[in-house]
Design a protein around this motif. Structure first.
Motif, PDB file in Angstrom:
ATOM      1  N   GLU A  79       0.823  -1.208   0.000  1.00 38.56           N
ATOM      2  CA  GLU A  79       0.000   0.000   0.000  1.00 38.56           C
ATOM      3  C   GLU A  79       0.862   1.265   0.000  1.00 38.56           C
ATOM      4  O   GLU A  79       0.462   2.278  -0.568  1.00 38.56           O
ATOM      5  CB  GLU A  79      -0.930   0.008   1.219  1.00 38.56           C
ATOM      6  CG  GLU A  79      -1.975  -1.094   1.178  1.00 38.56           C
ATOM      7  CD  GLU A  79      -2.907  -1.023   2.371  1.00 38.56           C
ATOM      8  OE1 GLU A  79      -2.681  -0.148   3.247  1.00 38.56           O
ATOM      9  OE2 GLU A  79      -3.854  -1.822   2.427  1.00 38.56           O
ATOM     10  N   ALA A  80       2.022   1.220   0.637  1.00 41.51           N
ATOM     11  CA  ALA A  80       2.895   2.388   0.705  1.00 41.51           C
ATOM     12  C   ALA A  80       4.004   2.264  -0.333  1.00 41.51           C
ATOM     13  O   ALA A  80       4.627   1.198  -0.487  1.00 41.51           O
ATOM     14  CB  ALA A  80       3.486   2.529   2.097  1.00 41.51           C
ATOM     15  N   VAL A  84       7.247  -0.660  -0.708  1.00 37.42           N
ATOM     16  CA  VAL A  84       7.454  -1.540  -1.862  1.00 37.42           C
ATOM     17  C   VAL A  84       8.841  -1.316  -2.462  1.00 37.42           C
ATOM     18  O   VAL A  84       9.506  -2.267  -2.897  1.00 37.42           O
ATOM     19  CB  VAL A  84       6.341  -1.332  -2.915  1.00 37.42           C
ATOM     20  CG1 VAL A  84       6.509  -0.024  -3.659  1.00 37.42           C
ATOM     21  CG2 VAL A  84       6.324  -2.475  -3.912  1.00 37.42           C
ATOM     22  N   LYS A  85       9.307  -0.063  -2.498  1.00 39.99           N
ATOM     23  CA  LYS A  85      10.645   0.199  -3.008  1.00 39.99           C
ATOM     24  C   LYS A  85      11.712  -0.429  -2.115  1.00 39.99           C
ATOM     25  O   LYS A  85      12.691  -1.000  -2.608  1.00 39.99           O
ATOM     26  CB  LYS A  85      10.875   1.704  -3.114  1.00 39.99           C
ATOM     27  CG  LYS A  85      10.104   2.377  -4.226  1.00 39.99           C
ATOM     28  CD  LYS A  85      10.427   3.861  -4.274  1.00 39.99           C
ATOM     29  CE  LYS A  85       9.689   4.549  -5.413  1.00 39.99           C
ATOM     30  NZ  LYS A  85      10.006   5.998  -5.466  1.00 39.99           N
ATOM     31  N   LYS A  86      11.523  -0.303  -0.819  1.00 41.04           N
ATOM     32  CA  LYS A  86      12.491  -0.871   0.117  1.00 41.04           C
ATOM     33  C   LYS A  86      12.568  -2.384  -0.010  1.00 41.04           C
ATOM     34  O   LYS A  86      13.656  -2.973   0.008  1.00 41.04           O
ATOM     35  CB  LYS A  86      12.104  -0.479   1.547  1.00 41.04           C
ATOM     36  CG  LYS A  86      13.049  -1.012   2.605  1.00 41.04           C
ATOM     37  CD  LYS A  86      12.604  -0.580   4.001  1.00 41.04           C
ATOM     38  CE  LYS A  86      13.535  -1.146   5.069  1.00 41.04           C
ATOM     39  NZ  LYS A  86      13.108  -0.742   6.445  1.00 41.04           N
ATOM     40  N   SER A  87      11.434  -3.042  -0.184  1.00 43.86           N
ATOM     41  CA  SER A  87      11.393  -4.502  -0.292  1.00 43.86           C
ATOM     42  C   SER A  87      12.138  -4.985  -1.537  1.00 43.86           C
ATOM     43  O   SER A  87      12.922  -5.932  -1.489  1.00 43.86           O
ATOM     44  CB  SER A  87       9.946  -4.980  -0.324  1.00 43.86           C
ATOM     45  OG  SER A  87       9.877  -6.371  -0.561  1.00 43.86           O
ATOM     46  N   PHE A 115       7.983   0.571 -11.842  1.00 45.86           N
ATOM     47  CA  PHE A 115       7.191   0.979 -10.675  1.00 45.86           C
ATOM     48  C   PHE A 115       5.870   1.561 -11.169  1.00 45.86           C
ATOM     49  O   PHE A 115       5.856   2.470 -12.014  1.00 45.86           O
ATOM     50  CB  PHE A 115       7.966   2.017  -9.851  1.00 45.86           C
ATOM     51  CG  PHE A 115       7.255   2.458  -8.612  1.00 45.86           C
ATOM     52  CD1 PHE A 115       7.274   1.673  -7.472  1.00 45.86           C
ATOM     53  CD2 PHE A 115       6.567   3.675  -8.577  1.00 45.86           C
ATOM     54  CE1 PHE A 115       6.616   2.093  -6.316  1.00 45.86           C
ATOM     55  CE2 PHE A 115       5.913   4.088  -7.433  1.00 45.86           C
ATOM     56  CZ  PHE A 115       5.935   3.291  -6.291  1.00 45.86           C
ATOM     57  N   ARG A 116       4.747   1.052 -10.657  1.00 43.92           N
ATOM     58  CA  ARG A 116       3.441   1.522 -11.132  1.00 43.92           C
ATOM     59  C   ARG A 116       2.376   1.366 -10.033  1.00 43.92           C
ATOM     60  O   ARG A 116       2.574   0.641  -9.059  1.00 43.92           O
ATOM     61  CB  ARG A 116       3.028   0.758 -12.386  1.00 43.92           C
ATOM     62  CG  ARG A 116       2.863  -0.729 -12.200  1.00 43.92           C
ATOM     63  CD  ARG A 116       2.520  -1.417 -13.517  1.00 43.92           C
ATOM     64  NE  ARG A 116       2.328  -2.845 -13.377  1.00 43.92           N
ATOM     65  CZ  ARG A 116       3.273  -3.739 -13.490  1.00 43.92           C
ATOM     66  NH1 ARG A 116       4.531  -3.336 -13.746  1.00 43.92           N
ATOM     67  NH2 ARG A 116       3.018  -5.020 -13.353  1.00 43.92           N
ATOM     68  N   ARG A 117       1.283   2.041 -10.251  1.00 44.16           N
ATOM     69  CA  ARG A 117       0.141   1.994  -9.340  1.00 44.16           C
ATOM     70  C   ARG A 117      -0.818   0.908  -9.809  1.00 44.16           C
ATOM     71  O   ARG A 117      -1.187   0.851 -10.981  1.00 44.16           O
ATOM     72  CB  ARG A 117      -0.554   3.353  -9.339  1.00 44.16           C
ATOM     73  CG  ARG A 117      -1.776   3.457  -8.444  1.00 44.16           C
ATOM     74  CD  ARG A 117      -1.407   3.662  -7.008  1.00 44.16           C
ATOM     75  NE  ARG A 117      -2.602   3.910  -6.195  1.00 44.16           N
ATOM     76  CZ  ARG A 117      -2.588   4.082  -4.896  1.00 44.16           C
ATOM     77  NH1 ARG A 117      -1.413   4.060  -4.249  1.00 44.16           N
ATOM     78  NH2 ARG A 117      -3.691   4.307  -4.202  1.00 44.16           N
ATOM     79  N   HIS A 123       2.963  -1.263  -7.052  1.00 45.00           N
ATOM     80  CA  HIS A 123       3.645  -2.499  -7.485  1.00 45.00           C
ATOM     81  C   HIS A 123       4.988  -2.126  -8.111  1.00 45.00           C
ATOM     82  O   HIS A 123       5.064  -1.225  -8.951  1.00 45.00           O
ATOM     83  CB  HIS A 123       2.797  -3.270  -8.494  1.00 45.00           C
ATOM     84  CG  HIS A 123       3.461  -4.523  -8.977  1.00 45.00           C
ATOM     85  ND1 HIS A 123       3.431  -5.704  -8.274  1.00 45.00           N
ATOM     86  CD2 HIS A 123       4.188  -4.772 -10.116  1.00 45.00           C
ATOM     87  CE1 HIS A 123       4.100  -6.632  -8.939  1.00 45.00           C
ATOM     88  NE2 HIS A 123       4.570  -6.092 -10.062  1.00 45.00           N
ATOM     89  N   MET A 124       6.026  -2.827  -7.685  1.00 46.72           N
ATOM     90  CA  MET A 124       7.360  -2.614  -8.251  1.00 46.72           C
ATOM     91  C   MET A 124       7.949  -3.951  -8.651  1.00 46.72           C
ATOM     92  O   MET A 124       7.813  -4.952  -7.928  1.00 46.72           O
ATOM     93  CB  MET A 124       8.279  -1.925  -7.250  1.00 46.72           C
ATOM     94  CG  MET A 124       9.665  -1.605  -7.813  1.00 46.72           C
ATOM     95  SD  MET A 124      10.680  -0.633  -6.675  1.00 46.72           S
ATOM     96  CE  MET A 124      12.162  -0.440  -7.662  1.00 46.72           C
TER      97      MET A 124
END
Length: 260
Positions: A79-80, A84-87, A115-117, A123-124
């Protein structure tokens, strides 16, 4: 009673050497053509006439693929955006560092990020494309990543292929081996009849073929992903054949010099 004088002699025919093509036919007065009188070549010239042996040679060579490509995919949906970027980046950094420690050059590793919504989440997806020249190292790295990252990454099956230079070298090698086989055949023929093989007068490549190695019917009916690495290498192996025609000069038997 006086004797009648004999008429003066006249030459009607001139015999010329056979090799004098310009004077094979002599003309008499009045423009009539005389019969074609020829002399055989002198023995020295007959011995110098070129003698030849014509042979064909074939060869088939093969080369295994010299490159393999593996793709490692990482994805995450949260959701954040920061999460998602960190993961994804955490696993991505681990993979790139592991490749560097294994000695892979930067030019053999390509990284792409998307990277997209997606609806109410982010979602990345990251993709690491790795090109290997050592297949043993490829297997070790893939096994290591599966062990350390488990299902958090998706590792594709290796795709084996050839570089353009490898294929071109295969074609040359097939022709060279075919010429070598033709020369060996001509040498054996000359040895059999007591002659000496001379220099080649003509070399002509008459036919070339190329085909990719294929697995048997039982294996081809199975999915490519189910084949072992060795089976995939065999399936990607390229074969080439060449057929040449060579015309060699034949010399007389060389006489051994007597030592005083």
């Amino acid at each position: 009673m006086s004797l009648q004088q004999a008429p003066q002699s006249r030459v009607f025919v001139e015999l010329v050497p056979w090799v004098d093509r310009g004077r094979e036919n002599s003309l008499v007065s009045g423009g009539n053509t005389l019969p074609d009188f020829r002399r055989p070549l002198p023995s020295a010239q007959a011995q110098n006439a070129t003698r030849e042996v014509h042979v064909s040679g074939t060869a088939e060579v093969s080369v295994s693929p010299d490159r393999a490509q593996v793709t490692v995919r990482i994805n995450s949906t949260k959701e954040a955006a920061a999460e998602v970027k960190k993961s994804v980046c955490r696993r991505l950094d681990y993979i790139t560092q592991s490749l560097q420690l294994q000695g892979l050059q930067a030019e053999n590793v390509t990284v792409t990020k998307d990277f997209r919504r997606v609806e109410n989440a982010y979602h990345m997806e990251a993709e690491v494309c790795i090109t290997f020249t050592e297949f043993g190292k490829m297997q070790n790295i893939c096994n290591f990543l599966v062990e350390k990252l488990d299902s958090s990454v998706i590792i594709s099956q290796p795709q084996f292929y050839h570089t353009p230079g490898s294929i071109e070298n295969l074609r040359r090698q097939a022709c060279l081996v075919a010429v070598e086989n033709a020369q060996r055949k001509a040498q054996e023929v000359c040895n059999l009849v007591g002659q000496t093989l001379g220099k080649p007068l003509l070399i002509k490549e008459e036919e070339t073929k190329e085909w990719e190695g294929q697995t048997d019917d039982h294996q081809s009916s199975r999915l490519l992903s189910s084949l072992t690495v060795q089976q995939k290498i065999k399936s990607a192996t390229i074969h080439a054949s060449s057929k040449v025609f060579v015309n060699f000069e034949v010399k007389g038997k060389e006489k051994k010099k007597k030592h005083l």
